[in-house]
Design an enzyme around this catalytic site. Structure first.
Site, PDB file in Angstrom:
ATOM      1  CG  PHE A 123     -21.539 -33.766  34.828  1.00 45.23           C
ATOM      2  CD1 PHE A 123     -20.725 -33.714  35.943  1.00 45.23           C
ATOM      3  CD2 PHE A 123     -22.706 -33.012  34.829  1.00 45.23           C
ATOM      4  CE1 PHE A 123     -21.056 -32.939  37.048  1.00 45.23           C
ATOM      5  CE2 PHE A 123     -23.042 -32.231  35.918  1.00 45.23           C
ATOM      6  CZ  PHE A 123     -22.224 -32.191  37.031  1.00 45.23           C
ATOM      7  CE  LYS A 124     -24.464 -33.330  38.581  1.00 49.91           C
ATOM      8  NZ  LYS A 124     -25.671 -33.061  39.309  1.00 49.91           N
ATOM      9  CG  ASP A 125     -24.405 -41.481  34.144  1.00 51.95           C
ATOM     10  OD1 ASP A 125     -25.088 -41.859  35.105  1.00 51.95           O
ATOM     11  OD2 ASP A 125     -24.888 -41.164  33.041  1.00 51.95           O
ATOM     12  CB  THR A 167     -27.228 -35.588  41.516  1.00 49.03           C
ATOM     13  OG1 THR A 167     -26.189 -34.671  41.209  1.00 49.03           O
ATOM     14  CG2 THR A 167     -26.772 -36.449  42.683  1.00 49.03           C
TER      15      THR A 167
END
Length: 462
Positions: A109-111, A142
């Site tokens: 999800f960090k993308d 991250t």
């Protein structure tokens, strides 16, 4: 829109300066001076937009020093590398929704935020003919997302600290196989909290920070939170609840409070959210906070969900600012108390306010594998251990609340093969971008958990 610090000594700065500053110079976290509220009609008008169009519409409310045409180019460029044109597809598993946040280049999800932040950094630095040295700490995802966001970009060097031996094999490979000249991976002998402490201490040295043009990619950087607000709106619009603009509950696996904080801002903006549910693993400081008012730091336990193996939630300070009714002095004193006494005290009145917004669950390591197995057997769908914590929360709470649930799926299961195989005896399909990592050359630097050693390493490699 202007930005200020949670500790009150930094005020009136514009968005671009907030992005480059990362951590505020007074040690606090930067937040917008006001949260733009939208009526139900305004929100409903956004529901048929593409992800990129929606991102532009929401981000414009927080960014007043970048022209709309330029911002549009940055946004659209940021999501070109995603393997699904929807960016964040939402599926239905039985009676709940799952928002797949893992379709970016590093499958986490960090993308969603870090592709945007990398392009934002590049634009701002080019406009100012400036340069930036990024330093960040990672519990796994991250770091790789940040590296992929800025690798090879002009005017940027990145130094990422990760806890040696405490990230998954795939997470480690994603970081250490990037050999661009501007990328430095540092394996620290310690925990993620040690890494995060080092980064915060370095940023607290304002003279060192300014001298070396340091910037942050951790979720202490406001632009990361802003980018994540978007997928709360987008995920909501993919549910049946959007037809009547009725409320939903949203479950977020979280350790650092950054992801669910974006949901808090979405709720404050007017998105129809009933409860934000904090799903923790055995490192359950946020669960203890919501359920017992106990925000006390304990030892970090290694789990199958390493990105959540955290005790000090760095974004918690932003929430405190609103909990304390925007009293920066109270925030500062509470953070000083946490540093000295390893805990913050909350009275019953404050905890009532907290529970109006949040609920929380905690998942044991054993239960985590059971959930992965249950979901696979029931739906032939494989989830990673972090997402399993979120689904466990849905299973525990769905008979308590009337509103439908959306669970945030935060990583591709192939990033945690060992845990998945242990749970179901089956390997998840491995995307090509991950299959290729094993044979690549690796580069990593090992350091003790010492602020001065890391400072010297940074200076040596600038």
């Amino acid at each position: 829109m202007k930005y200020m610090s949670t500790r009150g000594k930094v005020k009136g700065i514009n968005f671009q300066d907030a992005v480059l500053m990362g951590l505020a110079d007074d040690g606090g976290l930067l937040i917008p001076e006001e949260i733009p509220f939208m009526s139900i009609n305004e929100i409903e008008a956004l529901k048929d937009k593409s992800y990129q169009e929606l991102a532009l519409a929401i981000m414009k409310k927080y960014i007043s020093d970048i022209g709309e045409t330029t911002l549009e180019k940055i946004v659209f460029k940021s999501y070109e590398a995603f393997d699904d044109e929807r960016v964040v597809p939402v599926i239905k598993l039985g009676d709940f929704y799952l928002s797949e946040l893992f379709h970016g280049p590093t499958y986490a999800f960090k993308d969603v935020a870090l592709q945007f932040l990398g392009n934002l950094f590049e634009y701002i630095l080019d406009q100012r003919n400036d340069y930036l040295n990024i330093i960040g700490a990672t519990s796994g995802d991250t770091g790789s997302a940040a590296i992929y966001g800025v690798r090879g970009k002009k005017g940027i060097k990145i130094f990422i600290l990760h806890p040696k031996g405490r990230v998954s094999r795939m997470q480690e490979l994603q970081m250490t196989t990037v050999l661009d000249d501007n990328v430095f991976n540092i394996a620290v002998e310690g925990t993620f909290d040690d890494c995060q402490y080092i980064v915060k201490e370095i940023f607290s040295d304002v003279e060192f920070k300014r001298e070396h043009h340091l910037g942050s990619i951790n979720s202490i950087n406001w632009a990361r939170v802003l980018a994540q607000i978007v997928y709360y709106f987008y995920s909501y619009f993919q549910t049946d609840a959007a037809d009547s603009m009725s409320k939903v509950n949203i479950v977020v696996p979280t350790g650092n409070f950054g992801n669910i904080l974006a949901g808090f801002y979405a709720k404050r903006m007017g998105l129809p959210i009933n409860k934000l549910v904090i799903a923790t693993n055995e490192n359950n400081i946020l669960y203890r906070f919501v359920k017992e008012g106990d925000y006390s730091i304990k030892n970090v336990v290694q789990t199958y969900s390493p990105s959540m193996d955290i005790q000090i939630a760095s974004n918690f300070e932003r929430f405190l600012f609103y909990l304390f009714e925007e009293d920066a002095d109270k925030v500062r004193k509470s953070m000083e108390q946490l540093k000295v006494e390893k805990k913050i005290f909350f009275n019953d009145e404050l905890m009532e306010k907290v529970r109006e917004v949040f609920d929380a669950t905690s998942t044991s390591n054993e239960r985590n594998l059971e959930v992965i197995k249950e979901i696979y057997e029931k739906y032939k769908y494989i989830v990673d251990p972090h997402t399993a914590c979120g689904i466990d929360a849905v299973l525990k709470l769905k008979n308590i609340y009337d509103e439908p649930f959306i669970a945030m799926s935060t990583a591709h299961p192939a990033k945690f093969i060992d845990s998945v195989v242990k749970a179901i005896g089956v390997k998840p399909e491995i995307p090509r971008g991950l299959r290729e990592l094993e044979d690549k050359e690796k580069r990593v630097y090992e350091l003790d958990a010492n602020v001065n050693l890391v400072k010297k390493f940074i200076e040596k490699n600038l």
